[in-house]
Write a protein that holds these residues in place. Structure first.
Motif, PDB file in Angstrom:
ATOM      1  N   ASP A  96       1.211  -0.991   0.284  1.00  0.00           N
ATOM      2  CA  ASP A  96       0.287   0.288   0.069  1.00  0.00           C
ATOM      3  C   ASP A  96       1.002   1.610   0.092  1.00  0.00           C
ATOM      4  O   ASP A  96       1.693   1.521   0.976  1.00  0.00           O
ATOM      5  N   ARG A 149      -5.487  -6.743  -1.273  1.00  0.00           N
ATOM      6  CA  ARG A 149      -6.727  -6.603  -0.525  1.00  0.00           C
ATOM      7  C   ARG A 149      -6.509  -4.821  -1.812  1.00  0.00           C
ATOM      8  O   ARG A 149      -5.586  -4.630  -2.317  1.00  0.00           O
ATOM      9  N   LYS A 150      -8.205  -4.187  -1.764  1.00  0.00           N
ATOM     10  CA  LYS A 150      -7.439  -3.031  -2.760  1.00  0.00           C
ATOM     11  C   LYS A 150      -6.810  -2.172  -1.860  1.00  0.00           C
ATOM     12  O   LYS A 150      -7.257  -1.663  -0.773  1.00  0.00           O
ATOM     13  N   VAL A 151      -6.094  -0.824  -2.344  1.00  0.00           N
ATOM     14  CA  VAL A 151      -5.405  -0.099  -1.353  1.00  0.00           C
ATOM     15  C   VAL A 151      -5.696   1.759  -2.868  1.00  0.00           C
ATOM     16  O   VAL A 151      -6.202   1.337  -3.614  1.00  0.00           O
ATOM     17  N   LYS A 152      -5.805   2.519  -1.919  1.00  0.00           N
ATOM     18  CA  LYS A 152      -5.610   3.621  -3.163  1.00  0.00           C
ATOM     19  C   LYS A 152      -5.615   3.122  -4.263  1.00  0.00           C
ATOM     20  O   LYS A 152      -6.489   3.821  -5.618  1.00  0.00           O
ATOM     21  N   THR A 209      -5.469   1.112  -6.975  1.00  0.00           N
ATOM     22  CA  THR A 209      -6.042   0.730  -6.825  1.00  0.00           C
ATOM     23  C   THR A 209      -7.727   1.424  -8.206  1.00  0.00           C
ATOM     24  O   THR A 209      -8.096   0.402  -9.211  1.00  0.00           O
ATOM     25  N   ARG A 210      -7.569   2.230  -7.854  1.00  0.00           N
ATOM     26  CA  ARG A 210      -8.749   3.297  -8.422  1.00  0.00           C
ATOM     27  C   ARG A 210      -8.147   3.750  -9.464  1.00  0.00           C
ATOM     28  O   ARG A 210      -8.591   3.976 -10.551  1.00  0.00           O
ATOM     29  N   HIS A 218      -5.592  -4.353 -12.434  1.00  0.00           N
ATOM     30  CA  HIS A 218      -5.081  -5.373 -10.386  1.00  0.00           C
ATOM     31  C   HIS A 218      -6.286  -6.620 -10.976  1.00  0.00           C
ATOM     32  O   HIS A 218      -6.471  -6.953 -11.215  1.00  0.00           O
ATOM     33  N   GLU A 276     -11.232  -5.330   9.664  1.00  0.00           N
ATOM     34  CA  GLU A 276     -11.146  -4.728   8.514  1.00  0.00           C
ATOM     35  C   GLU A 276     -12.343  -6.347   8.553  1.00  0.00           C
ATOM     36  O   GLU A 276     -11.337  -7.220   8.020  1.00  0.00           O
ATOM     37  N   ASN A 301     -14.834  -8.252   4.867  1.00  0.00           N
ATOM     38  CA  ASN A 301     -15.691  -8.473   3.229  1.00  0.00           C
ATOM     39  C   ASN A 301     -17.228  -8.489   3.968  1.00  0.00           C
ATOM     40  O   ASN A 301     -17.343  -9.120   4.724  1.00  0.00           O
ATOM     41  N   ASP A 327     -16.811  -3.426   4.544  1.00  0.00           N
ATOM     42  CA  ASP A 327     -16.319  -2.555   3.308  1.00  0.00           C
ATOM     43  C   ASP A 327     -15.538  -3.637   2.356  1.00  0.00           C
ATOM     44  O   ASP A 327     -15.629  -4.775   2.666  1.00  0.00           O
ATOM     45  N   LYS A 374     -13.020  -3.456   0.638  1.00  0.00           N
ATOM     46  CA  LYS A 374     -11.499  -3.151   0.503  1.00  0.00           C
ATOM     47  C   LYS A 374     -10.610  -4.313   0.238  1.00  0.00           C
ATOM     48  O   LYS A 374      -9.838  -4.900   0.158  1.00  0.00           O
TER      49      LYS A 374
END
Length: 851
Positions: free
Chosen positions: A377, A406-409, A411-412, A417, A781, A783, A814, A816
């Motif tokens: 990340d 996991r999704k990180v910033k 990823t946007r 991905h 965190e 899913n 969330d 992520k």
């Protein structure tokens, strides 16, 4: 190139340049308010209007491109009148609250009013501004002070890549609003605001700008080492700022740099030595505390002593610490938290490629053709590298591939991905390398020249089954091919990897798999490509260079090979063996380690098996804690030695890309606290009275002599010292080696991953009120699907259990994390997620139940 005339001066500039840029080149100043060099021009304020011969109306200089032969005039009575009236219009309904506005004294609007002699307000209009926005964490927004320059919006979107700020409503009702879910609380909107619209709540009403003393230094929260100014008033650090244009970070900061200084004046600061008397710690003087520590070290003798250091200390601190324990105490039981991540990556890459950390500079990353972020990340671990990726892959045409469980910033913004299953990193890296080679995208000539065992590489990759890899990773073959195309076609490919990978089980094999991929991509030796291992701690590279590990000596050099060299240099006999962190823990448990010395580190929160460390510390005969903040360690400590924060001492630190920087001492240590080097020097003198007195200068001189790359450190001078210790890595002919690695079995069942989050840095920032305002406590965190199956919702409390124990925390639901994976930040003592982690991993099988 285009040639034009400005105020009678000839300017020649690249095509596409603006009139404003051309004027700056020939030393002509055009007034601006909305223009900011590091973002695209807006043309919102219109103050930069100029006259162009043959053009009927004035044009804005900031966004009007130059044309060959044009004649520009920047100063006339007409232009002055236009600019003055524009400012008068900007002041409609602008409050006359300069005496209480935090921007007073450094307000661009004030300055432009003075420059244009705006002394009255001839216009009136209905005030339709919304009220002040006080509900945002850390930042207050005062719309009636806003001139809608949009600097904040542009920096947020173009530079930081957060895109949290936007213009809400229309016309004269427009105001700057924020999507709080996207905000990184970096404070850059406050920094670029030309008025007092964006206000830092942590600084509000604390001081006037002219009362502050600014001391140049670097932020040591992470390895990027952004250049900053420490703003001090009457011995208190009230804010941290950074200058646009003159700093390596171009004035940009993250939440740590801008808002994270609160720990410096925390009520938890340790300010005087303490010695245990019975069941409690009692204040003591330095002479008594140091004598007690020295006596305990003598009694325990060499092998009975162990010490754990920290990447939060300076190069000089860490050098003297390792020498003190090896020479004066006679023990090589030395280590740090780097053992669980950064050192594993260092050893793998050094053995296979001969590298000593990152192979290129951070600046070069901004020009990469393709960027692979793997198991990291970046936004959280090294925010300044995120900004460089934004430059490469959003402002320029670079391709971004993000591989993470996991999704990180980032990823946007990824072109591709790759959401892989936990533990399948080797499969993924091998599949990508196989596809690049199979598609003919690798540079065979370059590979043949640089790789010593190319046949082994080709043979090993030929055996990789892409279909099986796709099944193991959970990533489709289509996405694997897409990512391989992006990476294979890039001339300059940068590969970044971080804690999700380096702290995991089998990290060495995973890093080697990435090294093999870097060979195939041609990352090593390319001008703007490279390998970038990330570690969140501020001076990890410096700690490694200084040899603070049982298997290293300064250089860094392998301990077993270089021991004789340093025995001669230090005129001392060094221990033949030493314990790393895990062996130190075992030694404490067995009663073999009598004295444990902890310098700026807290294994009760940061280390895996933190619960086991807690039990062990209850057994150790003498625990010495040298730190700046009170913590759980006090319950076990026999002696407390208060150290100094980075703004309270001199010294140097080394960035992740091998840049040496000086700290700026902005104030003296609080209370009776002392600089860490002074503490080690005093103990050294007690244990070896015949030794020469030790000073910072003498340590620097010794480092220059014994650590060759630091030998040119004398060129690190001036307030903004930044000296390159190593040049970008250039492989020798046949100097790179492919290493065959075997993929491990992918774990099944619910898994828990621990790691870093954007809003905190180690445990230090959990003592800073700014960081705590946006992330006050630990959490789990989860899913959405897992939450639904467990019958829990956001905010519920759950109990997570591994083979080592249980932890309780609030749920954060969330999308992520993927189904079957939990994530928890390791910073917080309240949840203490590291107690569930076995040594050598950050991923563990768990069960979850509603608490």
């Amino acid at each position: 190139m285009v040639t034009l005339t400005i105020d009678g001066k000839t300017a020649t500039v690249p095509a596409g340049s603006t009139i404003l840029e051309a004027a700056q080149q020939v030393g002509i100043r055009i007034p601006t308010l909305c223009w900011l060099q590091k973002v695209s021009p807006t043309g919102a304020c219109r103050i930069c209007v100029v006259e162009i011969e043959g053009v009927a109306r004035p044009m804005t200089a900031c966004n009007t491109p130059v044309k060959a032969g044009i004649v520009v005039t920047t100063q006339t009575e007409k232009l002055h009148a236009i600019r003055k009236q524009i400012v008068e219009l900007l002041l409609v309904n602008h409050p006359l609250d300069c005496p209480v506005c935090d921007a007073a004294g450094e307000c661009d609007l004030q300055n432009i009013c003075y420059e244009l002699n705006v002394t009255q307000q001839p216009f009136v209009a209905e005030d339709v501004n919304p009220p002040a926005i006080n509900g945002w964490p850390l930042i207050q927004q005062v719309p009636n002070r806003c001139v809608l320059c949009e600097k904040c919006v542009k920096v947020c979107h173009e530079t930081v890549g957060s895109s949290a700020l936007f213009v809400n409503d229309k016309g004269d009702k427009s105001f700057i609003d924020k999507n709080l879910e996207l905000c990184e609380f970096c404070g850059n909107c406050v920094s670029v605001c030309p008025t007092g619209t964006m206000i830092s709540k942590t600084f509000k009403f604390k001081a006037r700008p002219w009362e502050l003393t600014k001391v140049p230094s670097v932020c040591t929260y992470c390895g990027s080492h952004c250049q900053v100014d420490i703003n001090v008033k009457q011995g208190k650090v009230l804010r941290v700022t950074s200058e646009d244009g003159s700093t390596v970070n171009d004035g940009n900061l993250c939440i740590g740099g801008f808002f994270g200084h609160g720990y410096l004046d925390s009520p938890k600061r340790l300010t005087q030595p303490m010695i245990r008397q019975g069941d409690a710690l009692a204040p003591a003087n330095w002479d008594d505390a140091l004598k007690l520590v020295a006596d305990k070290l003598r009694e325990a003798k060499g092998p009975g002593v162990a010490a754990l250091g920290s990447a939060r200390l300076t190069n000089e601190d860490n050098y003297l610490m390792q020498k003190f324990f090896r020479v004066a105490v006679g023990t090589n039981n030395l280590d740090s938290e780097a053992r669980f991540g950064a050192l594993r990556a260092f050893k793998a890459l050094n053995g296979a490629l001969g590298t000593v950390g990152a192979t290129n500079t951070v600046d070069h990353l901004a020009k990469a053709d393709a960027v692979l972020v793997f198991g990291a990340d970046v936004t959280a671990e090294a925010p300044a590298l995120d900004w460089k990726i934004q430059q490469a892959c959003r402002k320029a045409d670079g391709k971004l591939v993000v591989a993470n469980m996991r999704k990180v910033k980032l990823t946007r913004y990824a072109n591709t991905h790759l959401a892989y299953r936990p533990g399948s990193e080797v499969d993924l890296a091998g599949a990508l390398a196989k596809l690049i080679l199979e598609k003919g995208l690798a540079d065979d000539a370059a590979l043949g020249k640089s790789v010593g065992n190319l046949d082994d590489l080709k043979k090993s990759l030929a055996a990789v089954d892409v279909k099986k890899a796709a099944a193991a990773t959970g990533v489709s073959e289509k996405l694997l091919n897409e990512a391989a195309d992006y990476l294979g076609k890039g001339k300059n490919v940068a590969i970044l990897f971080g804690g999700d990978l380096t702290r995991g089980a089998g990290a060495e094999e995973k890093v080697l798999a990435l090294a093999n991929l870097a060979l195939v991509c041609g990352s090593l030796g390319s001008e703007f490509g490279g390998l970038y291992p990330l570690d969140e701690k501020g001076n990890t590279q410096g700690l490694i260079d200084m040899g603070l590990a049982a298997d290293l000596l300064p250089g860094p050099k392998e301990y077993a090979q270089a021991r004789g060299e340093f025995e001669k240099a230090w005129n001392a006999s060094l221990p033949t063996q030493g314990r790393d962190a895990q062996a130190i823990l075992e030694g404490v448990e067995k009663g073999e380690i009598k004295v444990l010395y902890l310098a700026a580190t807290n294994p009760l929160v940061s280390f895996p098996e933190s619960g086991r460390w807690r039990k062990a510390l209850d057994k150790v005969e003498c625990l010495v804690v040298q730190d700046i903040l009170s913590s759980e360690l006090e319950a076990f400590a026999d002696v407390i030695l208060p150290g100094a924060a980075d703004v309270e001492k001199n010294g140097s630190v080394t960035s992740l890309d091998h840049q040496l920087s000086k700290l700026g001492k902005a104030r003296n240590p609080l209370g009776e606290a002392r600089a860490d080097l002074d503490i080690f020097a005093a103990l050294y003198g007690l244990l070896d009275p015949k030794a020469e007195p030790i000073t910072l200068d003498s340590v620097i001189a010794e480092i220059k002599q014994l650590v060759p790359v630091y030998g040119n450190g004398s060129s690190c001078s001036g307030e903004r010292c930044r000296h390159a210790l190593r040049t970008p890595f250039a492989p020798k002919e046949k100097g790179l080696n492919f290493t065959a690695v075997k993929a491990a079995d992918v774990p099944s069942g619910m898994q828990l991953l621990s790691g870093k989050i954007l809003f905190h840095f180690g445990t230090t920032s959990t003592f800073a009120e700014g960081n705590l305002e946006v992330a006050a406590a630990g959490y789990i965190e989860m899913n959405d699907a897992d939450a639904q199956s467990l019958g829990v919702k956001d905010g519920d409390t759950v109990k997570v259990t591994s083979a080592l124990g249980s932890a309780v925390g609030k749920v954060k639901v969330d999308g992520k994390v993927q189904a079957g994976l939990l994530f928890a930040p390791y910073h917080f003592a309240d949840v203490n997620i590291q107690q569930l982690m076995p040594a050598g991993t950050n991923l563990v099988a768990v069960s979850v139940a509603k608490a």
